[in-house]
Structure formats: structure tokens, C-alpha cells
Design a protein around this motif. Structure first.
Motif, PDB file in Angstrom:
ATOM      1  N   THR A 199       0.444   6.379   4.599  1.00 45.81           N
ATOM      2  CA  THR A 199       1.489   6.348   5.141  1.00 45.81           C
ATOM      3  C   THR A 199       2.626   7.582   5.177  1.00 45.81           C
ATOM      4  O   THR A 199       3.650   7.625   6.175  1.00 45.81           O
ATOM      5  CB  THR A 199       1.842   6.929   3.075  1.00 45.81           C
ATOM      6  OG1 THR A 199       1.593   5.218   2.421  1.00 45.81           O
ATOM      7  CG2 THR A 199       3.840   6.164   3.363  1.00 45.81           C
ATOM      8  N   LEU A 228      -5.507  -1.506   2.711  1.00 40.48           N
ATOM      9  CA  LEU A 228      -5.410  -0.615   1.464  1.00 40.48           C
ATOM     10  C   LEU A 228      -4.355  -1.227   0.050  1.00 40.48           C
ATOM     11  O   LEU A 228      -4.882  -1.422  -0.741  1.00 40.48           O
ATOM     12  CB  LEU A 228      -5.222   0.298   1.861  1.00 40.48           C
ATOM     13  CG  LEU A 228      -5.853   1.258   2.839  1.00 40.48           C
ATOM     14  CD1 LEU A 228      -4.914   2.790   3.115  1.00 40.48           C
ATOM     15  CD2 LEU A 228      -7.591   2.011   1.528  1.00 40.48           C
ATOM     16  N   GLY A 283      -4.259   5.814   1.470  1.00 40.41           N
ATOM     17  CA  GLY A 283      -3.233   5.595   1.341  1.00 40.41           C
ATOM     18  C   GLY A 283      -1.852   6.495   2.101  1.00 40.41           C
ATOM     19  O   GLY A 283      -1.061   6.855   2.520  1.00 40.41           O
ATOM     20  N   ALA A 312       0.854   4.014  -3.017  1.00 40.03           N
ATOM     21  CA  ALA A 312       0.837   5.234  -2.519  1.00 40.03           C
ATOM     22  C   ALA A 312       1.531   6.816  -2.834  1.00 40.03           C
ATOM     23  O   ALA A 312       1.350   8.227  -2.669  1.00 40.03           O
ATOM     24  CB  ALA A 312       0.890   5.873  -1.037  1.00 40.03           C
ATOM     25  N   ALA A 367       0.740  -0.758   0.425  1.00 38.14           N
ATOM     26  CA  ALA A 367       0.274   0.035   0.060  1.00 38.14           C
ATOM     27  C   ALA A 367       0.449   1.359   0.500  1.00 38.14           C
ATOM     28  O   ALA A 367       0.619   1.879  -0.686  1.00 38.14           O
ATOM     29  CB  ALA A 367      -1.669  -0.135   1.046  1.00 38.14           C
ATOM     30  N   LEU A 382      -3.691  -0.089   6.536  1.00 43.44           N
ATOM     31  CA  LEU A 382      -2.486   0.282   5.326  1.00 43.44           C
ATOM     32  C   LEU A 382      -2.635  -1.351   5.114  1.00 43.44           C
ATOM     33  O   LEU A 382      -2.590  -1.497   3.299  1.00 43.44           O
ATOM     34  CB  LEU A 382      -1.251   0.190   5.951  1.00 43.44           C
ATOM     35  CG  LEU A 382      -0.613   1.708   5.894  1.00 43.44           C
ATOM     36  CD1 LEU A 382       0.586   1.986   6.561  1.00 43.44           C
ATOM     37  CD2 LEU A 382      -1.193   2.779   4.838  1.00 43.44           C
TER      38      LEU A 382
END
Length: 385
Positions: A356, A339, A352, A284, A280, A336
Motif C-alpha cells: 500500500t 493479499l 500489505g 492494511a 487489501a 495486492l
């Protein structure tokens, strides 16, 4: 008893396994280390057995796995045990690392065991990825294509490295040969690192839930904690058996039970569940190089924990703000993971990126700030007394 004390080899094993002094207040969260050792032994045993029946040729790999499942005596059990142990390995690893973060077990004098543990985690991810490719199902083929192709983002040498890993211009027979050789050898490297990790831990000694020195109250490893480990091993094997015998494909992707077909692209290319949080973070980022750097940095940033945690008190047992922050961190990591398996579309792309950002902010901004603030609270409290 006298023999194990007199013989040098037996005496060393005795000092690590039987008479090793441990803090008297350890709870069951400290048992994940023994469960990880159990997982490693199970993976080595089942992996070496599967090797006797596996063919690393691209046209035979998938059929050889099916041959194990259908024609080899108890081959279905060995294959399912190997595949599900990999998932349980990561479950225990994440729980073990989470416990270390919560209780501050990475702080001095245990910086070396923590650093070696992060390296073991990185090696484990690489080994699991290569093992997933060896099945050579539909998701294995495209997972190897996508993940290996990420290295092409490296300046100058990226494309050459990808072609070297593939052994050509796409995933094929040379790729399987390379991955099979590495997947067979790397568990033994993991075993060596695990022994070194145990030696470093034996030198520094185990931490405890209170985060205080435990030199005044320790118990021998056997029989107190060896019996406690057996209880969690029994619970682990019970849960493991439920998956292997009743639902062995729960943790796998259904597309991987179809032969690899380079002419058909899956609707959604995702790795195994234990790699989803890092996948993820990769997705991102707006460009490929940034995604690769974020994914690698998400693992290596664990090494800076002993530096960024400025708290004078080890662990979060007496720090409510740190407890709350750790809870947010765990929820963010789980989000995460969710996602990592959804399609890249609004609002998941923005979510995402936010997750992050929070992940890296926890290590670089929030943890140093909160630990410094809590030090001030403890200092003010001591002045009032």
C-alpha cells in the motif's frame, strides 16, 4: 456516402465512427476501448433480460436466480454471460488504464478524457458491487454487511448512512430493494459517461505509442481500425465463450452458491477478484477510518497523474527507468490482489502495508522524482548534440 454527410445525425456518427482520423501507428493496446464498449452493451442486454425474472425480495432473491438457471429458456446462459462479462469488463478496464498510464495518455490535452475515465471506473466498481449483492448468496450477504458497515467510520453521520443503505439495522429486504433499483439505473448512467468520454476523446484526439504528435500521418477509423477492432472482439468473444460454456464459475466465489444465512459467518469474507487490490489496502490500515480513506484515495489518486508526471516526453517508450518503475507498479498491484484474499496474519499484514505504501509512493514520490530526473538526462543529452 452523400446521405451520411448531409444528415446532421448521420454526419456526427460518421465523424466519430467512420471518418474519425486516428494516428497511423496505433497498436492492439488501443483496442481495449472498443472491447469496453462491447462489454457495456452485453451487460445492458443481459441485465435487462435478467430483470424480467429476478425478485428483489430477501426471501425470494436466491430462489429467483436458481429459477432463471433451471426453468427459464437459456436462463443459465444469460446469467452466466452477465456474471462473466462483469469480470471481463474489469479485465479490459485494468488493461485500458494500464495502457494509458504506460503511454502517458493522461497528459495534456487529454486530461478531461482521463478524468472522466476515472469516474467511469468508480461508477463501475459501485455498480458491480451492488450487482454482486443481488444474488443474495452467503458471500453477497456478508460482503454487503462488511462493505456498507465501513461507512460507519465517517464522523457523526456514519451510522445513519449505514442504516439508510440497509433500510434497517442489518442487510435485509430493504437493502435488496435499494441495491436493485440502483444497479438497474447506474449502467445507463455509465453509458452516458461513456458517450461523454468518447466526445472528449474525439475533441482531443487519440495518443500514440511514440508519444509524439500524429497530425502529419493519420488514417480514417474505417476500414483500417474498425477491422482491427473486429479481430480483438472475435478473440474476446472466443475467450469469453470458453468461460461461459466450459467453466462459468471459475471467477466466482463458491460460498455465493449457498443461500444467505445471517447466523453463519464465512471463514473468510472477500469481494470479487476485481476489487481485491483495494480491499487489501483497506485491510492494511490499522483502523477502520484509515482503511476507508485509503481505499477511496487509491482510486481518486489517479486524477493527480497529469499533475505529478513532469516528464517533457509523453509515455515510457523512450524512458527505461519509467519502464522499470511501471513494471514494479504492476507487480505491486497484482500482489495486492493476492493479499486481498488471504487471511489477516503475519507476514501478510506487514506485506500489505508495504505494498500500500509503494502504491501511493508511486504517484506522490517516485513518478515525480523519476520524471524530473529523466528530464535532466534528456536536457544533458541535447546539450551534447
Amino acid at each position: 456516402m452523400a446521405l451520411r454527410k448531409k444528415n446532421n445525425t448521420l454526419n456526427m456518427a460518421n465523424s466519430y465512427v467512420l471518418d474519425s482520423p486516428q494516428p497511423a501507428n496505433l497498436n492492439y493496446f488501443w483496442n481495449f476501448g472498443s472491447l469496453l464498449a462491447l462489454c457495456l452493451v452485453m451487460q445492458l442486454a443481459t441485465g435487462m433480460t435478467l430483470t424480467m425474472h429476478y425478485s428483489s425480495h430477501a426471501s425470494l432473491a436466491f430462489d429467483s436466480v436458481e429459477h432463471m438457471m433451471r426453468d427459464v429458456n437459456f436462463g443459465w446462459f444469460i446469467r452466466y454471460a452477465h456474471a462473466n462479462t462483469a469480470s471481463f469488463f474489469f479485465m479490459c478496464m485494468y488493461a485500458h488504464m494500464g495502457r494509458n498510464i504506460y503511454y502517458g495518455s493522461y497528459k495534456t490535452p487529454r486530461v478531461l478524457p482521463w478524468s472522466m475515465g476515472v469516474m467511469i471506473f468508480l461508477l463501475l466498481m459501485m455498480t458491480a458491487f451492488m450487482g454482486y449483492v443481488l444474488v443474495f448468496g452467503q458471500m453477497s450477504l456478508w460482503g454487503a454487511t462488511v462493505i456498507c458497515n465501513l461507512l460507519s467510520a465517517m464522523p457523526w453521520l456514519g451510522d445513519d448512512i449505514v442504516q439508510f443503505l440497509w433500510g434497517g439495522f442489518s442487510v435485509g429486504n430493504p437493502t435488496l430493494q435499494r441495491f436493485f433499483a440502483l444497479h438497474y439505473l447506474m449502467p445507463f448512467v455509465l453509458a452516458v459517461f461513456a458517450l461523454l468520454h468518447l466526445m472528449a476523446l474525439h475533441t482531443a484526439g487519440s495518443s500514440n505509442p511514440l508519444g509524439m504528435t500524429s497530425n502529419v500521418d493519420k488514417l480514417s477509423m474505417h476500414p483500417y481500425y474498425s477491422f482491427k477492432d473486429l479481430i480483438t472482439m472475435f478473440a474476446f468473444l472466443l475467450m469469453f465463450s470458453l468461460f461461459v460454456f466450459f467453466s462459468p464459475n471459475t471467477l466466482g466465489h463458491p460460498d455465493n452458491y449457498m443461500p444467505a444465512n445471517p447466523m453463519v459467518t464465512p471463514a473468510s469474507i472477500v469481494p470479487e477478484w476485481y476489487l481485491l487490490p483495494f480491499y487489501a489496502m483497506l485491510r492494511a490500515m490499522p483502523d477502520k477510518l484509515g482503511g476507508v480513506m485509503a481505499m477511496v484515495a487509491a482510486i481518486l489518486i489517479l486524477l493527480v497523474l497529469p499533475l505529478v508526471d513532469r516528464s517533457i516526453i509523453r509515455g515510457s517508450a523512450f524512458k527505461p527507468i519509467s519502464k522499470l518503475l511501471f513494471g514494479f507498479f504492476m507487480c505491486n498491484f497484482l500482489l495486492l490482489g493476492v493479499l486481498g484474499q488471504v487471511h489477516i496474519e503475519p507476514p501478510f499484514m506487514v506485506l500489505g502495508q508495504m505494498c500500500t505504501l509503494f502504491y501511493f509512493s508511486y504517484f506522490l514520490v517516485l513518478l515525480p522524482m523519476v520524471s524530473t530526473m529523466e528530464n535532466m538526462f534528456f536536457y544533458m543529452g541535447s546539450l551534447r548534440k
